[in-house]
Design an enzyme around this catalytic site. Structure first.
Site, mmCIF file in Angstrom:
data_model
loop_
_atom_site.group_PDB
_atom_site.id
_atom_site.type_symbol
_atom_site.label_atom_id
_atom_site.label_comp_id
_atom_site.label_asym_id
_atom_site.label_seq_id
_atom_site.Cartn_x
_atom_site.Cartn_y
_atom_site.Cartn_z
ATOM 1 N N CYS A 180 55.617 40.987 16.884
ATOM 2 C CA CYS A 180 55.640 42.262 16.180
ATOM 3 C C CYS A 180 55.766 41.964 14.690
ATOM 4 O O CYS A 180 55.583 40.825 14.276
ATOM 5 C CB CYS A 180 56.795 43.135 16.680
ATOM 6 N N THR A 181 56.075 42.949 13.885
ATOM 7 C CA THR A 181 56.083 42.743 12.435
ATOM 8 C C THR A 181 57.180 41.783 11.993
ATOM 9 O O THR A 181 56.918 40.790 11.320
ATOM 10 C CB THR A 181 56.250 44.089 11.708
#
Length: 292
Positions: A180-181
């Site tokens: 994810c980020t």
């Protein structure tokens, strides 16, 4: 030059109102902008300011034993990408609605350099195929993702458990790396997938931001959507999209790191995973309509 930091830690927190007040007062005194989320399961923060102010705040925060080893992702910008400072209390710092308790123990992780090496050689060190699982929402994957990653076109992080369960056979016998980020969603996702008995499940340590910070960005396609006024960053972690409007909605997006950003219109849209499931990605140009 402005320093932007993102950090989270799953750790039991009981004194939330008092902690909220002290975190806000210290950040305000240092003229920092951004969002800090607090919940019984931990802390999630996105802050921007001068180098001196950021270093002072992190040094002060780490004096608390619960945050002593708080890992941080950094990037630079010419302007502060947040319109205000907010410290919010929530039930969870990232909502999955699945029976996982990350504050009781971390999911196994793979470092950025190791993942790059595995992707370079086409398998992990045990010879298993590496399957990358994008745990972000569809408007984020439209901006950029790892080549060949599984992309479920999620409208919300809470839809991930059902999507994976319906696609269980895909994962068997492989080394699964969720990403994810900044790491918060892929940590919860890795714990959930491991609980499903899918075998070797890892999270990408520090998420995409740490991967771009510590490698040359190989195997990454496009840019990385970020939850602040920059819109997205490129492989060098420099702003690459037109700035988002400052103000309340940017702050909310930056704070949740998992809620739909309905007003974001990404300027690029990538094709779907080679084996998309269960839905294909939109055609180029449709991403803006879905995000609008």
């Amino acid at each position: 030059m402005i320093v932007n930091v993102a950090a989270y830690r799953f750790v039991p927190l009981a004194d939330l109102p008092a902690l909220r007040a002290s975190l806000h007062a210290r950040a305000d005194a240092l003229a920092l902008k951004g969002t800090i989320l607090l919940a019984p399961e931990g802390i999630n923060l996105f802050l921007a300011g001068t180098r001196e102010a950021i270093d002072a705040y992190l040094g002060w925060l780490r004096e608390d034993a619960r945050f002593a080893d708080l890992p941080v992702k950094e990037s630079l910008s010419t302007e502060v990408p947040f319109g205000r400072l907010r410290v919010r209390l929530k039930r969870e710092i990232i909502t999955l609605r699945a029976p996982v308790a990350p504050h009781l123990g971390r999911a196994p992780a793979v470092e950025a350099a190791t993942l790059k090496r595995w992707l370079d050689q086409g398998h992990d060190d045990a010879g298993r195929e590496v399957l990358l699982l994008d745990t972000r929402n569809d408007y984020e994957t439209d901006v950029g993702r790892f080549a060949g990653a599984v992309d479920y076109r999620l409208a919300s992080f809470t839809a991930l458990p059902e999507a994976v369960l319906a696609d269980r056979e895909r994962y068997l016998g492989k080394t699964i790396v969720s990403y994810c980020t900044g790491g918060i969603r892929c940590e919860k996702a890795a714990l959930h997938l491991a609980g499903l008995g899918l075998g070797e499940v890892l999270q990408l340590e520090g998420g995409i931001l740490k991967y771009l910070e510590e490698t040359d960005g190989s195997h990454w396609e496009g840019d990385c959507f970020v939850f602040d006024g920059r819109g997205a960053v490129d492989r060098t972690l420099r702003a690459s999209q037109p700035p988002l409007p400052t103000g309340e909605r940017v702050g909310v997006r930056g704070g949740s790191c998992g809620e739909p950003a309905s007003s974001v219109s990404p300027s690029a849209s990538l094709p779907a995973s080679p084996r998309p499931s269960p839905q294909p990605s939109p055609r180029r140009g449709e991403g803006a309509e879905r995000a609008a």
